[in-house]
Design an enzyme around this catalytic site. Structure first.
Site, PDB file in Angstrom:
ATOM      1  N   ASP A 132      -5.099   3.581  -3.557  1.00  0.00           N
ATOM      2  CA  ASP A 132      -3.514   3.580  -4.015  1.00  0.00           C
ATOM      3  C   ASP A 132      -2.601   3.358  -2.715  1.00  0.00           C
ATOM      4  O   ASP A 132      -3.034   4.022  -1.733  1.00  0.00           O
ATOM      5  CB  ASP A 132      -3.296   4.817  -4.749  1.00  0.00           C
ATOM      6  CG  ASP A 132      -2.228   4.763  -5.776  1.00  0.00           C
ATOM      7  OD1 ASP A 132      -1.237   3.568  -5.451  1.00  0.00           O
ATOM      8  OD2 ASP A 132      -2.485   5.292  -6.898  1.00  0.00           O
ATOM      9  N   ASP A 234       2.224   0.790  -5.410  1.00  0.00           N
ATOM     10  CA  ASP A 234       3.278   1.747  -6.216  1.00  0.00           C
ATOM     11  C   ASP A 234       4.293   1.273  -5.933  1.00  0.00           C
ATOM     12  O   ASP A 234       4.923   0.998  -4.993  1.00  0.00           O
ATOM     13  CB  ASP A 234       2.790   3.210  -5.654  1.00  0.00           C
ATOM     14  CG  ASP A 234       3.840   3.911  -6.334  1.00  0.00           C
ATOM     15  OD1 ASP A 234       3.587   4.587  -7.380  1.00  0.00           O
ATOM     16  OD2 ASP A 234       4.910   4.244  -5.682  1.00  0.00           O
ATOM     17  N   GLU A 288       2.824  -2.205  -9.303  1.00  0.00           N
ATOM     18  CA  GLU A 288       3.774  -1.863 -10.318  1.00  0.00           C
ATOM     19  C   GLU A 288       5.135  -3.085  -9.971  1.00  0.00           C
ATOM     20  O   GLU A 288       5.303  -3.120  -8.863  1.00  0.00           O
ATOM     21  CB  GLU A 288       4.357  -0.497 -10.143  1.00  0.00           C
ATOM     22  CG  GLU A 288       3.254   0.363 -10.860  1.00  0.00           C
ATOM     23  CD  GLU A 288       4.077   1.904 -10.666  1.00  0.00           C
ATOM     24  OE1 GLU A 288       3.550   2.632 -11.609  1.00  0.00           O
ATOM     25  OE2 GLU A 288       4.920   2.048  -9.738  1.00  0.00           O
ATOM     26  N   HIS A 362      -2.610   8.574 -14.307  1.00  0.00           N
ATOM     27  CA  HIS A 362      -2.134   9.862 -13.780  1.00  0.00           C
ATOM     28  C   HIS A 362      -0.675  10.126 -14.097  1.00  0.00           C
ATOM     29  O   HIS A 362      -0.060  11.068 -13.939  1.00  0.00           O
ATOM     30  CB  HIS A 362      -2.255   9.908 -12.329  1.00  0.00           C
ATOM     31  CG  HIS A 362      -1.471   8.718 -11.630  1.00  0.00           C
ATOM     32  ND1 HIS A 362      -1.690   7.629 -11.823  1.00  0.00           N
ATOM     33  CD2 HIS A 362      -0.289   8.867 -10.629  1.00  0.00           C
ATOM     34  CE1 HIS A 362      -0.761   6.783 -11.103  1.00  0.00           C
ATOM     35  NE2 HIS A 362      -0.091   7.647 -10.602  1.00  0.00           N
ATOM     36  N   ASP A 363       0.077   8.971 -14.437  1.00  0.00           N
ATOM     37  CA  ASP A 363       1.577   9.026 -14.973  1.00  0.00           C
ATOM     38  C   ASP A 363       1.716   9.160 -16.365  1.00  0.00           C
ATOM     39  O   ASP A 363       2.960   8.948 -17.160  1.00  0.00           O
ATOM     40  CB  ASP A 363       2.136   7.673 -14.621  1.00  0.00           C
ATOM     41  CG  ASP A 363       2.433   7.722 -12.849  1.00  0.00           C
ATOM     42  OD1 ASP A 363       2.904   8.927 -12.389  1.00  0.00           O
ATOM     43  OD2 ASP A 363       2.380   6.782 -12.341  1.00  0.00           O
TER      44      ASP A 363
END
Length: 586
Positions: A132, A234, A288, A362-363
């Site tokens: 990430d 991200d 994203e 995780h979101d």
């Protein structure tokens, strides 16, 4: 995946990209579709949230050695790649999404040597690793910002976006993690305001500065040379800013994040990154972004040399009340409309690009609570049904740790039990407006991100086999029955069904590349579709209800072969039992 929704985060698009090598890419054309066969289209990606996976030293926090101890378990799942949430050095105000050193490991997680051992362990087992990476902002404790905030004459000052105080108040920008929703923070030593789309501890990086971009590329190359196979990026669509700082356009009112994803140089920067890093180092990237189909096609058009896979957040955000932070609609969600969203996004990639599929990360809350039914009598059935859905779509599936054993929401009663900065921000905003706090907390039992972050349930020992100490986030009390050890012993468990479904997908290219066609589209209870390739045709039937329902596909399945079924007894033609999932080979 880093969904920062504060009532405004409506539609997110996450993009998966890489450059293909001759040995890793099959240039073979499908006879039915224009898509090229490629390893990452055939892969199943397993997401690991390191903080909650396995603690090796008893401090209550998952770490790299903990993951290393479970490498054989991960291999046994049949997955092909892992996505690791951030493990970089960080003050951890946003669980690692506030990076203070991009080239070091968070001390709570271990050392760089631990990471090297972990990477080799995955590679030795034929598993690729995606890290990430947060590129829109860093921590205010990063050395760049520490130097930048001392003086305007510092070369690092221009690594961030500033508004000189002598020019008056900065133009309004919304901050997703700020309780007042204000995106500028005053810095006294420089007598200027710095921009932060997220928390004030997460200053936005100035991608308009070529020197900053080169720092980023150098850092990415450092990890690539270590052998990392790619990155999940991200909030990536926010990197480009309109530095004329106009007033926010009226058409974006209530949806500032879509405006943030419309920077004038966004695609220019992605193409530069692709040329300097992604293509030379053959990296996989997951990024994203935001937008509708036309916007996303700009990212995934192979001829543009940017990113080449996309998946939508439109479906995952479905069923929340408008203009409220993740408040589930008390009337439930419309399956017919939800099916239409998946049909639309599948159609977007029939000729160019490629989708990805997920229901939890995780979101997000746990998929079985959000999209299935976590009542004891339906938890396993609905979990298997959702697993069937994820692994039978024409996409690359992303599967979140713990979902393979049917983990469910913990449903905290008190705000003090939550760790998530996003939830606490929105709790304060609702409270400041004298909102209904009981209603807010009831909604969070379904939608809060912390529901998906509770520790992995390995066995029935104290700490669920996750830790011998005090866990950083409470463990779901159902760990006594929902755990890996129990699932391993049960041939019909969610875990073993997950393994069977992965094998079925890999053994049948029709479930990977086959054309997707929605059938019985107006059925309010059943998600039904066919997958067809090279003369082979499969029918997938998924009951999303806790009751027996009828199916009218117009397809005779009486002589069809049952490839998989989440019940132990044979399916009945034209009927589906509660949360039944079945795939027929026609």
């Amino acid at each position: 995946m880093y969904m920062k929704r504060a009532g405004f985060y409506i539609v997110l698009i996450c993009l998966l990209s890489l450059s293909c090598t001759n040995e890793e890419t099959k240039e073979e054309q499908s006879t039915d579709l224009s898509t090229k066969r490629t390893w990452w289209k055939e892969a199943v990606v397993y997401q690991i949230y390191p903080r909650s996976f396995k603690d090796s030293d008893g401090d209550g926090i998952g770490d790299l050695k903990g993951i290393i101890s479970k490498l054989d378990y991960i291999k046994s799942l049949g997955i092909d790649a892992v996505w690791l949430n951030p493990v970089y050095e960080s003050p951890n105000k946003d669980n690692g999404y506030d990076i203070s050193d991009y080239q070091n490991i968070m001390k709570q997680f271990g050392t760089m040597n631990d990471f090297d051992v972990l990477l080799k362990g995955f590679h030795d087992r034929g598993i690729k690793v995606m890290m990430d990476l947060v590129l829109n902002h860093c921590s205010n404790e990063h050395k760049w910002f520490k130097e930048a905030s001392k003086s305007r004459s510092s070369p690092y000052y221009h690594y961030f976006h500033w508004w000189p105080a002598e020019k008056g108040e900065p133009p309004y920008r919304f901050s997703i993690f700020d309780e007042k929703g204000y995106g500028w923070e005053f810095n006294k030593p420089t007598n200027s305001y710095y921009l932060h789309y997220f928390g004030d501890f997460q200053p936005d990086l100035n991608w308009e500065n070529p020197a900053l971009r080169q720092e980023i590329y150098t850092m990415m190359k450092y990890w690539a040379k270590k052998g990392v196979d790619g990155f999940r990026m991200d909030a990536f669509a926010f990197i480009s800013k309109d530095t004329t700082w106009p007033a926010l356009p009226a058409e974006y009112n209530g949806n500032w994040t879509l405006y943030y994803a419309s920077g004038p140089h966004l695609h220019e920067y992605i193409q530069e990154m692709n040329k300097e890093v992604l293509t030379p180092y053959k990296l996989v990237t997951v990024a994203e972004a935001m937008g509708d189909v036309p916007r996303v096609k700009l990212f995934v058009d192979e001829d543009r040399n940017e990113l080449n896979m996309a998946y939508n957040f439109e479906a995952i955000d479905f069923g929340y009340l408008p203009n409220e932070y993740k408040m589930p609609d008390p009337n439930g969600w419309d399956l017919v409309k939800w099916k239409g969203i998946y049909k639309k996004w599948d159609s977007a990639f029939t000729e160019k690009g490629w989708g990805t599929m997920y229901l939890g990360n995780h979101d997000q809350p746990r998929m079985v609570t959000r999209w299935g039914n976590d009542a004891p009598e339906f938890r396993e059935l609905s979990s298997k049904m959702l697993t069937t859905f994820i692994l039978s779509m024409r996409t690359t599936p992303y599967y979140y740790f713990g979902d393979e054993i049917g983990m469910s929401n913990i449903k905290f009663d008190k705000v003090e039990d939550y760790n998530d900065v996003e939830l606490h921000t929105n709790y304060a905003q609702v409270k400041a407006k004298s909102g209904d706090m009981k209603r807010f907390l009831e909604g969070m039992k379904i939608s809060s991100r912390d529901n998906g972050r509770t520790p992995m349930q390995w066995d029935t020992t104290t700490g669920a086999g996750f830790t011998t100490g005090m866990p950083w986030l409470k463990i779901n009390p159902n760990y006594n029955t929902v755990n890996v050890a129990a699932a391993e012993k049960d041939a019909n468990s969610c875990l073993n069904y997950f393994r069977k479904m992965i094998k079925l997908r890999k053994d049948n290219e029709t479930l990977i590349y086959g054309a997707f066609t929605l059938v019985d589209a107006d059925n309010p209870d059943v998600f039904a579709f066919t997958r067809e390739l090279k003369g082979k045709k499969f029918l997938v039937l998924l009951n999303f209800r806790n009751k027996e329902v009828s199916v009218k596909t117009g397809i005779d399945v009486r002589k069809a072969e049952v490839l998989i079924n989440n019940y132990t007894t044979a399916p009945v033609a034209d009927k589906l039992r509660p949360y039944e999932a079945v795939i027929f080979k026609l």
